[in-house]
Design a protein around this motif. Structure first.
Motif, PDB file in Angstrom:
ATOM      1  N   ASN A 198      17.476  69.655   8.677  1.00  0.00           N
ATOM      2  CA  ASN A 198      17.997  70.359   7.491  1.00  0.00           C
ATOM      3  C   ASN A 198      19.418  69.896   7.216  1.00  0.00           C
ATOM      4  O   ASN A 198      19.984  69.123   8.002  1.00  0.00           O
ATOM      5  CB  ASN A 198      17.962  71.875   7.711  1.00  0.00           C
ATOM      6  N   CYS A 199      20.004  70.351   6.122  1.00  0.00           N
ATOM      7  CA  CYS A 199      21.396  70.019   5.799  1.00  0.00           C
ATOM      8  C   CYS A 199      21.980  71.118   4.924  1.00  0.00           C
ATOM      9  O   CYS A 199      21.327  72.150   4.721  1.00  0.00           O
ATOM     10  CB  CYS A 199      21.476  68.649   5.118  1.00  0.00           C
ATOM     11  N   CYS A 221      16.812  64.781   3.459  1.00  0.00           N
ATOM     12  CA  CYS A 221      16.301  65.134   4.783  1.00  0.00           C
ATOM     13  C   CYS A 221      14.890  64.574   4.986  1.00  0.00           C
ATOM     14  O   CYS A 221      14.520  64.163   6.083  1.00  0.00           O
ATOM     15  CB  CYS A 221      16.316  66.647   4.979  1.00  0.00           C
ATOM     16  N   CYS A 252      19.612  72.252   2.151  1.00  0.00           N
ATOM     17  CA  CYS A 252      18.255  72.738   2.388  1.00  0.00           C
ATOM     18  C   CYS A 252      18.143  73.437   3.733  1.00  0.00           C
ATOM     19  O   CYS A 252      19.045  73.343   4.563  1.00  0.00           O
ATOM     20  CB  CYS A 252      17.252  71.584   2.307  1.00  0.00           C
ATOM     21  N   CYS A 284      15.157  69.012   1.457  1.00  0.00           N
ATOM     22  CA  CYS A 284      15.621  68.172   0.340  1.00  0.00           C
ATOM     23  C   CYS A 284      15.142  66.719   0.536  1.00  0.00           C
ATOM     24  O   CYS A 284      14.679  66.343   1.614  1.00  0.00           O
ATOM     25  CB  CYS A 284      17.139  68.242   0.219  1.00  0.00           C
ATOM     26  N   ARG A 320      26.776  65.203   4.920  1.00  0.00           N
ATOM     27  CA  ARG A 320      25.859  66.152   4.281  1.00  0.00           C
ATOM     28  C   ARG A 320      25.607  67.378   5.165  1.00  0.00           C
ATOM     29  O   ARG A 320      25.122  68.406   4.705  1.00  0.00           O
ATOM     30  CB  ARG A 320      24.551  65.403   4.024  1.00  0.00           C
TER      31      ARG A 320
HETATM   32 ZN   LIG Z   1      18.549  68.523   3.408  1.00  0.00          ZN
END
Ligand SMILES: [Zn+2]
Ligand SMILES: [Zn+2]
Ligand SMILES: [Zn+2]
Length: 743
Positions: A127-128, A109, A131, A106, A169
């Motif tokens: 990542n988060c 990120c 995503c 995303c 997040r």
């Molecule tokens: Zn992300």
């Protein structure tokens, strides 16, 4: 007052609970949210007005990856909630959740990745909750870190804090990681490791610039990569991969770079930049730096944008505009995915290996889409899409549909969903079969499906068919190939009543034991009647005829009582003699109404393609040759259930126009024949809804003109978008048919 919401759909592993938390806090509501085996349950308590605003936003805004199914709302007496909390998962005894697909990095990120002050600066596994990897790393459901391949990496205190902070997040982002605690990359040559971590990526980038071929471990498998403007590297890659002409996919540095070598329509722009990041088929603009070796003879390029942090890092510094990124398989084998296999299997293919130590539990290829009539339509359904379910709109018993032989997918049904596997490949290959069986075992476990019945294609030689027939303890339901195509189109368009089905493809086993492929059906899920079909011609030498379109040309010419056409003189006379003898004596021939072979025949007659090196090549190149503009169709006839193109073949042979015009006129003839057959079926059966399916409808020229002709004649047209029109879609149709028969 208190209100309870029970929400089904894709709501786990997509940042839904922290999103609900923030929404509730914003509206000053107390209550709780938790994952349940039904999906997600929310309880909120507060003033009526605030509850109404909460509900309105809940229904309209949702985080990017969530897809809400049903929402059950219940008003309850107040329970005295003051704060809003996120609870642990609850087991409600009906275990079924949807498994989220893998999602491209995303923007947040990406910003972390590019910020020198961020602790994830240039970290390739950033990542988060919005995503990153999902389906490819999940080993067990519910989706929790210990049940993923990230279990072996223990989070450092900083990651741990993010993971437990509902306002972060990365709250419950299961693959959460950083350079301190997470996986890393290594660069190897054929013997040993050359560099680690950031150095490995820098070296890899340099090697690509110098023309090397690298095997790169990604999200769902391995790619072979090289600079897309480097003719010599590309020729090497083709030699090593044994793919003499099949187009390679590209990954481009940015949208701006893609615009330099392709035309991008607004819907294509959306498909390219969306969170699923498929390969998008785009019209190639002339005179670009992209090597012609990437996709010889085809005016399209398959292009995607970077979808993992590692990809983004490879493009840093602008050393190349685009990389070829082709699945690291040998010919049609599935892509290798275990680290230890790589060295052994890819040695002959790659010069260097960019590897990492996050295990891929489930292999998933890149998806391929094209935009047609303003909508994204799948050609290959895999990463980003699988195993997202397709809503059937009616409750179904649990069935398994095994799909076809080529471009296989299988399908499980549960509740009111059809869950298709990712593209598994061609089952005639042993390794694919192995992959197919693994994926089937995983998906049955993930979705807790115990099929009551298995649906299969009627072709006795298909691997999937043999597998179905060998199963015990389940009901077995054979489904005719083209009926399955049309049922798939019905299912994804929410149709339940009888329709006109036009199924055009290369090969599908018919109920008369012949090979069908130019089929006009009247069907619903339970019944199927064949009203018209392309005239049968003998196919000399079975599979050899598919690889050598000139064989089909000889057969069609003989059927039209013509001696030959000049283009076929390029085939050695001795070979032609053998095939002519086969046709005369009906030796080693099988009768076929295949649309694919008709296109092959015309492609060869026009000298466009006499021999193929990949599936569908003759038709693809024939479409590419078709002139733009209005050209009248050739004559054809429809009589006694047969669509007869002998007059067409004679007219093509006589016509002295260019091959471009003849190709266009031939395409328009097929469109006109489809429209005429549909008109007759409307008269006989009183139907006006037409479903178009089968691999032939990947031909955009044919699809566009057919849709126009049918529209003009007042038909309602339905085509594919969520599943491919090719055999990658038939498992959906098989499942819908079997489920209807059982109900
Ligand atoms: Zn992300
Ligand atoms: Zn960490
Ligand atoms: Zn088919």
């Amino acid at each position: 007052m208190r209100r309870k919401f029970q929400i089904s759909g894709i709501v786990q592993g997509v940042g839904f609970r922290p999103w609900v938390y923030q929404l509730a806090v914003r509206h000053g509501l107390g209550g709780c949210v938790f994952n349940s085996t039904l999906g997600v349950t929310i309880e909120v308590e507060g003033p009526e007005k605030a509850l109404a605003r909460f509900e309105a936003e809940l229904r309209s805004e949702t985080p990017p990856l969530a897809e809400l199914g049903s929402i059950r709302v219940e008003d309850l007496p107040p329970a005295g909630y003051r704060d809003f909390t996120i609870h642990d998962s609850q087991d409600l005894g009906a275990p079924f959740v949807l498994v989220p697909p893998d999602i491209a990095t995303c923007d947040d990120c990406l910003a972390d990745l590019r910020d020198p002050a961020n602790r994830r600066y240039r970290y390739p596994f950033t990542n988060c909750t919005n995503c990153g990897p999902r389906y490819t790393i999940i080993q067990e459901i519910p989706y929790d870190r210990p049940q993923t391949t990230m279990a072996e990496f223990r989070q450092c205190p900083a990651c741990e804090r993010e993971y437990h902070d509902p306002s972060n997040r990365r709250f419950h982002a299961q693959p959460n990681a950083c350079p301190e605690c997470g996986p890393w990359v290594e660069l190897w040559d054929r013997e040993r490791a050359l560099a680690l971590r950031a150095d490995a990526i820098d070296r890899a980038r340099q090697l690509l610039k110098e023309g090397a071929i690298l095997a790169i471990k990604g999200l769902g498998g391995f790619h072979l990569a090289c600079d897309a403007s480097d003719d010599a590297s590309l020729r090497h890659l083709r030699e090593r991969k044994l793919r003499s002409a099949k187009p390679f996919a590209l990954m481009a540095a940015s949208l701006e770079k893609i615009a330099e070598f392709c035309d991008i329509a607004p819907e294509e722009h959306a498909a390219l930049t969306g969170p699923r990041r498929p390969i998008v088929l785009l019209a190639r603009s002339p005179g670009s730096r992209i090597s012609t070796e990437v996709a010889p003879g085809v005016p399209m390029l398959g292009v995607m944008l970077p979808y993992t942090p590692l990809h983004h890092l490879l493009f840093e510094g602008g050393g190349f505009d685009a990389l070829v990124m082709t699945s690291a398989n040998i010919s049609e084998e599935p892509i290798a995915y275990r680290n230890q296999e790589v060295a052994a299997r890819l040695h002959p293919l790659a010069d260097y290996f960019l590897l990492h130590n996050r295990t891929i539990y489930t292999r998933v290829d890149d998806s391929v889409v094209r935009v047609f009539a303003g909508r994204e339509r799948l050609v290959r359904r895999a990463r980003g899409y699988a195993p997202r379910p397709i809503e059937l709109g009616f409750a179904v018993p649990e069935v398994l549909a095994l799909g076809g032989e080529l471009k296989n997918t299988f399908c499980l049904t549960k509740q009111h969903y059809a869950i298709l596997s990712q593209h598994t490949g061609d089952l005639e290959n042993l390794e694919t079969l192995d992959f197919f069986e693994h994926t089937l075992a995983h998906m049955k476990r993930f979705f807790r499906v115990e099929p009551r019945a298995v649906a299969y294609d009627l072709h006795p030689q298909y691997m999937a068919t043999r597998m179905a027939l060998a199963m015990s303890g389940v009901e077995k339901i054979g489904v005719q190939h083209h009926h399955a195509h049309i049922a798939a189109c019905m299912a994804e368009n929410g149709l339940r009543e009888r329709v006109i089905g036009v199924a055009l493809d290369g090969t599908g086993y018919g109920t008369d034991g012949q090979i069908w492929g130019g089929e006009f059906l009247v069907c619903d899920y339970r019944s199927c009647e064949r009203r018209f079909h392309f005239r049968y011609v003998p196919l000399p030498g079975g599979d050899a005829a598919i690889r050598q379109p000139w064989r089909s040309a000889l057969s069609y010419l003989k059927d039209a009582e013509l001696p030959g056409v000049p283009a076929l003189d390029a085939v050695p006379e001795a070979q032609r003699r053998v095939v002519e003898a086969m046709l005369a004596g009906r030796v080693n021939t099988v009768d076929t109404s295949s649309c694919g072979r008709l296109f092959d025949a015309v492609s060869a007659m026009l000298g466009v393609c006499l021999e193929t090196t990949y599936e569908g090549q003759a038709a693809i190149e024939l479409e590419a040759a078709a002139a733009a503009g209005l050209f009248a169709p050739y004559p054809f006839s429809i009589e006694a259930g047969t669509v007869d193109f002998r007059e067409t073949i004679r007219a093509i042979a006589r016509d002295e126009s260019s091959r471009e015009i003849r190709s266009a006129r031939f395409h328009n003839t097929v469109c006109a024949a489809i429209a005429e057959a549909c008109r007759r079926m409307r008269e006989s059966d009183g139907l006006a809804d037409v479903c178009l399916s089968g691999g032939t409808f990947q031909n955009a020229y044919l699809l566009r003109n057919t849709a126009q002709a049918l529209h003009a004649a007042g038909f309602r047209i339905f085509m594919h978008a969520a599943v491919p029109p090719n055999d990658g879609g038939i498992s959906l149709g098989q499942a819908a048919i079997a489920a209807s028969i059982l109900r």
